[in-house]
Design an enzyme around this catalytic site. Structure first.
Site, PDB file in Angstrom:
ATOM      1  N   LYS A  12      49.719  43.213  43.470  1.00 50.69           N
ATOM      2  CA  LYS A  12      48.118  43.719  43.585  1.00 50.69           C
ATOM      3  C   LYS A  12      47.624  43.765  44.961  1.00 50.69           C
ATOM      4  O   LYS A  12      46.771  44.847  45.506  1.00 50.69           O
ATOM      5  CB  LYS A  12      47.449  43.385  42.212  1.00 50.69           C
ATOM      6  CG  LYS A  12      47.660  44.251  41.041  1.00 50.69           C
ATOM      7  CD  LYS A  12      46.975  42.660  39.622  1.00 50.69           C
ATOM      8  CE  LYS A  12      47.214  43.329  38.226  1.00 50.69           C
ATOM      9  NZ  LYS A  12      46.571  42.560  36.954  1.00 50.69           N
ATOM     10  N   GLN A  19      42.667  37.354  35.587  1.00 45.21           N
ATOM     11  CA  GLN A  19      44.273  37.665  35.482  1.00 45.21           C
ATOM     12  C   GLN A  19      44.731  36.797  34.291  1.00 45.21           C
ATOM     13  O   GLN A  19      44.289  35.696  33.861  1.00 45.21           O
ATOM     14  CB  GLN A  19      44.911  37.192  36.319  1.00 45.21           C
ATOM     15  CG  GLN A  19      46.625  37.141  36.878  1.00 45.21           C
ATOM     16  CD  GLN A  19      47.291  39.034  36.897  1.00 45.21           C
ATOM     17  OE1 GLN A  19      46.541  39.340  37.516  1.00 45.21           O
ATOM     18  NE2 GLN A  19      48.315  39.296  35.781  1.00 45.21           N
ATOM     19  N   ASP A  76      38.946  45.682  34.921  1.00 45.75           N
ATOM     20  CA  ASP A  76      39.712  45.937  34.253  1.00 45.75           C
ATOM     21  C   ASP A  76      38.657  46.334  33.108  1.00 45.75           C
ATOM     22  O   ASP A  76      39.879  47.063  32.013  1.00 45.75           O
ATOM     23  CB  ASP A  76      40.210  44.624  33.350  1.00 45.75           C
ATOM     24  CG  ASP A  76      41.699  43.913  34.278  1.00 45.75           C
ATOM     25  OD1 ASP A  76      42.283  44.921  34.417  1.00 45.75           O
ATOM     26  OD2 ASP A  76      41.579  43.108  34.196  1.00 45.75           O
TER      27      ASP A  76
HETATM   28  N1  GUN Z   1      48.019  40.861  33.009  1.00 43.17           N
HETATM   29  C1  GUN Z   1      49.339  41.338  32.518  1.00 43.17           C
HETATM   30  N2  GUN Z   1      48.342  42.916  32.737  1.00 43.17           N
HETATM   31  C2  GUN Z   1      47.115  42.827  33.198  1.00 43.17           C
HETATM   32  C3  GUN Z   1      46.067  43.278  33.409  1.00 43.17           C
HETATM   33  O1  GUN Z   1      45.726  44.529  33.694  1.00 43.17           O
HETATM   34  N3  GUN Z   1      45.125  42.908  33.550  1.00 43.17           N
HETATM   35  C4  GUN Z   1      44.475  41.871  34.080  1.00 43.17           C
HETATM   36  N4  GUN Z   1      43.762  40.954  34.387  1.00 43.17           N
HETATM   37  N5  GUN Z   1      45.819  40.529  32.902  1.00 43.17           N
HETATM   38  C5  GUN Z   1      47.199  40.804  33.430  1.00 43.17           C
END
Ligand code: GUN
Length: 319
Positions: free
Chosen positions: A73, A117, A142
């Site tokens: 990311k 996360q 998100d």
């Molecule tokens: N863990 C795995 N995929 C994601 C996601 O799309 N967002 C977040 N915050 N955590 C994750």
């Protein structure tokens, strides 16, 4: 009309020609999205004297898989021109400390997007719901807060942040040129991050949607009725090709590691769909890896840029 990022393959099979599905490339589609966002950020920077969208990724603990996702990311953000920061709390952090950290980022006007996360990696009990709902809905890129999820479930799609994986799946479906309206869509899985928002998104794009889960008794039968199938079950190669309707659009959100002695690592990544058999029946299919995964990252970037644009709009209208 078929887009340039979905390419068709035909397999010669001892005189007869056996159809195999058109592969929908998440790598290529996400690259297009990221290039578009890079141009938008460039425009923002020149119009608003150096202004840049900004994203914070908050991590609790030190899981290897989370570290890998976060670095992907941050790299994507840097390439687009988004100012992304990684804030890591130790795995000894308490729920209160995590909430305080979120509140302080919420109050920071120079941050436009905040994600926590998941999963949280803490020795303490932390309520996930409390944490995801503590993120300000205006920064919740998100789309996991109740406010954004509620708006999506009511069909207020232009007034919310849509969770990144379902949003990426819709983009991939769009690439096929197959219209969603009037189709029968089947979603496998009802998680807050994939299945539930995917259901809402397909519904408000006018599909008739069936959502299946671990207690659905007749999964092969349900799958066989899907014009559009989206799988987010978290079980390696669970959906067999024989279940798939001829010509269906198959979107695989799974990322599973299975043993493979032919690899140096001793394992390989597969989706929730048995690719080689589903490939013989589907009209379109996403690969794993290189399908939904890169789209999730691209749509997080899209939401962050959108959040920064909303911030600029609100600030302009105040002056
Ligand atoms: N863990 C795995 N995929 C994601 C996601 O799309 N967002 C977040 N915050 N955590 C994750």
């Amino acid at each position: 009309m078929l887009s340039s990022v979905a390419h068709s393959l035909r397999l010669g099979c001892q005189g007869s020609r056996r159809s195999i599905a058109t592969v929908i490339s998440g790598n290529k589609t996400s690259k297009l999205v990221r290039e578009r966002l890079k141009n938008e950020v460039e425009k923002m920077k020149s119009q608003f004297s150096g202004f840049r969208p900004s994203l914070v990724v908050l991590q609790v603990g030190d899981r290897d898989d989370s570290n890998l996702y976060i670095s992907t990311k941050l790299k994507a953000a840097a390439e687009i021109g988004i100012d992304a920061k990684h804030v890591r709390l130790p795995n000894t952090a308490t729920q209160d400390e995590v909430l305080r950290s979120i509140m302080s980022i919420n109050e920071n006007l120079s941050v436009h997007g905040l994600i926590v996360q998941l999963p949280l990696d803490s020795v303490n009990h932390i309520n996930n719901e409390l944490v995801t709902n503590a993120v300000s809905p205006e920064k919740d890129v998100d789309g996991l807060s109740c406010i954004n999820a509620g708006k999506l479930s009511r069909g207020d799609l232009s007034d919310c942040f849509i969770p990144c994986t379902p949003s990426g799946c819709m983009e991939l479906i769009r690439q096929t040129g197959v219209s969603v309206a009037g189709k029968h869509a089947v979603v496998i899985g009802r998680s807050k991050i994939v299945g539930a928002p995917m259901h809402d998104l397909l519904l408000w794009n006018h599909a008739t949607v069936t959502t299946c889960h671990s207690k659905t008794p007749d999964l092969p039968e349900q799958v066989s009725r899907a014009d559009i199938l989206v799988v987010g079950a978290g079980r390696a190669e669970m959906v067999r090709g024989e279940w798939v309707k001829e010509g269906a659009v198959v979107i695989d959100c799974g990322i599973n590691h299975i043993p493979d002695e032919t690899r140096v690592s001793g394992k390989r990544v597969v989706g929730d769909v048995h690719y080689t058999s589903a490939n013989q029946r589907a009209g379109f299919i996403t690969p794993v890896p290189g399908g939904v995964g890169p789209m999730t990252v691209a749509m997080l970037m899209e939401n962050t840029v959108q959040s920064a644009q909303r911030f600029l709009l609100n600030n302009q209208s105040r002056t």
